[in-house]
Design an enzyme around this catalytic site. Sequence first.
Site, PDB file in Angstrom:
ATOM      1  N   GLY A  59      -2.613   3.197  12.304  1.00 55.42           N
ATOM      2  CA  GLY A  59      -2.514   2.243  13.399  1.00 55.42           C
ATOM      3  C   GLY A  59      -3.552   2.580  14.440  1.00 55.42           C
ATOM      4  N   CYS A  87      -2.767   8.768   8.325  1.00 52.58           N
ATOM      5  CA  CYS A  87      -3.423   8.782   9.630  1.00 52.58           C
ATOM      6  C   CYS A  87      -2.383   8.726  10.759  1.00 52.58           C
ATOM      7  CB  CYS A  87      -4.434   7.638   9.681  1.00 52.58           C
ATOM      8  SG  CYS A  87      -5.743   7.967  10.836  1.00 52.58           S
ATOM      9  N   TYR A  88      -2.352   7.648  11.544  1.00 57.78           N
ATOM     10  CA  TYR A  88      -1.369   7.560  12.637  1.00 57.78           C
ATOM     11  C   TYR A  88       0.046   7.803  12.113  1.00 57.78           C
ATOM     12  CZ  TYR A  88       1.515   5.535  16.339  1.00 57.78           C
ATOM     13  OH  TYR A  88       2.466   5.350  17.310  1.00 57.78           O
ATOM     14  N   HIS A 174      -8.223   7.688   4.737  1.00 61.59           N
ATOM     15  CA  HIS A 174      -7.611   6.453   4.236  1.00 61.59           C
ATOM     16  C   HIS A 174      -7.778   6.308   2.730  1.00 61.59           C
ATOM     17  CE1 HIS A 174      -6.377   4.692   8.040  1.00 61.59           C
ATOM     18  NE2 HIS A 174      -7.372   5.402   8.520  1.00 61.59           N
ATOM     19  N   GLU A 176      -6.520   4.164   0.859  1.00 64.62           N
ATOM     20  CA  GLU A 176      -6.403   2.770   0.408  1.00 64.62           C
ATOM     21  C   GLU A 176      -7.732   2.021   0.390  1.00 64.62           C
ATOM     22  OE1 GLU A 176      -5.358   4.125   3.170  1.00 64.62           O
ATOM     23  OE2 GLU A 176      -5.407   2.783   4.897  1.00 64.62           O
ATOM     24  N   ASP A 232      -3.922 -21.431  -5.803  1.00 61.27           N
ATOM     25  CA  ASP A 232      -2.513 -21.209  -5.472  1.00 61.27           C
ATOM     26  C   ASP A 232      -1.610 -22.335  -5.963  1.00 61.27           C
ATOM     27  OD1 ASP A 232      -3.690 -19.114  -4.217  1.00 61.27           O
ATOM     28  OD2 ASP A 232      -3.494 -19.942  -2.204  1.00 61.27           O
ATOM     29  N   LYS A 374      -3.338 -12.671  -3.515  1.00 59.55           N
ATOM     30  CA  LYS A 374      -4.215 -13.597  -4.247  1.00 59.55           C
ATOM     31  C   LYS A 374      -4.667 -13.018  -5.600  1.00 59.55           C
ATOM     32  CE  LYS A 374      -6.857 -17.377  -3.392  1.00 59.55           C
ATOM     33  NZ  LYS A 374      -6.413 -18.547  -2.625  1.00 59.55           N
TER      34      LYS A 374
END
Length: 518
Positions: A59, A87-88, A174, A176, A232, A374
């Site tokens: 964050g 992290c945060y 991070h 990710e 979609d 998606k």
Amino acid sequence: MERNVPHDTIIILDFGSQYTQLIARRIREIGVFCEIYPFNTPLIEIKKHAPKGIILSGGPSSVYDKNAPKYSEDLRELLFCPLLGICYGFQLLCVDLGGRVSPSPNREYGHGHLEVIVTNSPLFRGLPNEMDVWLSHGDYVTTLPDGFRPVAQTSGALNAFEDLSRSIFGVQFHPEVAHTPLGINILRNFVINICHANPDWTPAAIIEEQVARIRDKVKDRRVMCALSGGVDSTVAAALVHRAVGSQQFCIFVNTGLLREGEFEEVINIYKHRMNLNVSGVDAESLFLGSLDGVTDPEQKRRIIGHRFIDAFETEASSLGDIDFLVQGTLYPDVIESLSFHGGPSSVIKSHHNVGGLPSDLRFQLIEPLRELFKDEVRAIGRDLDVPEEILRRHPFPGPGLAVRIIGNVTREGIDLLRAADRIIENELRSAGLYDSTWQSFPVLLPISTVGVMGDFRTYEKVIAIRAVTSLDGMTADWARIPHEVLAHISNRLVSEVRGINRVVYDITSKPPGTIEWE
Ligand code: XMP
């Protein structure tokens, strides 16, 4: 969200990181179901999902900020399953468990080199001792709570931690993001080896589960689906088709604002390759007639939204009893309204699709993509044999070319834009850049400029080329299309499209720009 076949679930508590959705996408890529909840979700709510593990996201705040987001109850209550703080998220855990976090003398931001300093950390199982990571933190952990040990470091700080007895893990980098190339392995170690989550979130399982849910809900009643030609709505219709077949009635409206040949091509795919029960509604004059003289972008969107509803209602009433309406709502739309960043925000653009339908239409909604990102939609689309032409198409806005013609929408403008659009698409495809670009299209500007062609002065319109890269359309960067490709497109536009004598390239990212110009 209730589901018939429960999956092992990882819960991500969102403390406002720009990367929170990425964490979820990575975990789903591993095949494990996960959901994002706001940081202050009550414990009782979390426990309902019986998570196999919890991840506290990063964050933007410092844990000592007055308004820093804190978990609303005692963080220790979350220790009924393994915890990973990123992290945060880890700094918060650290302080709560008796450690200390301080402002870093040298903020670590960007690429870093991580060295794993213990040999048997479960988070780094099977990974090399050194790896590149992405860092983005101004604070850092200076004192670990009792029971923790550091397991990896960069030159600037200790950057990974664990308390094996309580199954708590933390990283200050991070895992990710793509800039941490082995990050997915670290997340896999967490969800599979540490949390023992079953990787059963596969396209086939999602389809099977959705089909069962849709059948159960619809029974022998009838369903309506408004198709747009995009990924979609098409995948949603394909899923419903698999579930209830000819009980679904699809409509595809020709607004007159589609790209060249699009209406015919797409309806052909729907009818003959997907065997959907679809009727094409020709509403071109209706749409173009009501846009005549309208220049304000929001008014254009409102009018188009209303015309869609009219077309839809006319079709629905001619079909008789319809109980359900299919919508292609995706997971990012759902978390937008729930997560840290949710809440009332100012209207940038009112997006009009079937989402703009009034609530008094009295249909029950079927939203089979509500839990999906998606890329997952594309994956299940492939499993459902949705043709690649549809799956790989660039997104196209509901209001179509109307928001790419700045100012008054005329038939001449539409023809010109269609010709320009075809050239841009062809050139990007032949340069092999179409699939790596999120969207690429021309925008017709309402100004004329002076040029010279042969020996003659020209005074004609300007086309702006907009091409962006993006993961989800929420943020975007202008695409670094090679100059030679741009040069080629520009030559073709000016020589082949009558009425154009100048081409400019839009180099604005989102934010501060938006992808569409209106
Ligand atoms: P913006 O322009 O807001 O667009 O950055 C983000 C993404 O949404 C698409 N877009 C729309 N899609 N109805 C849609 O279905 C709309 O009214 C609409 N407006 C923008 C845009 O093409 C981009 O992919």
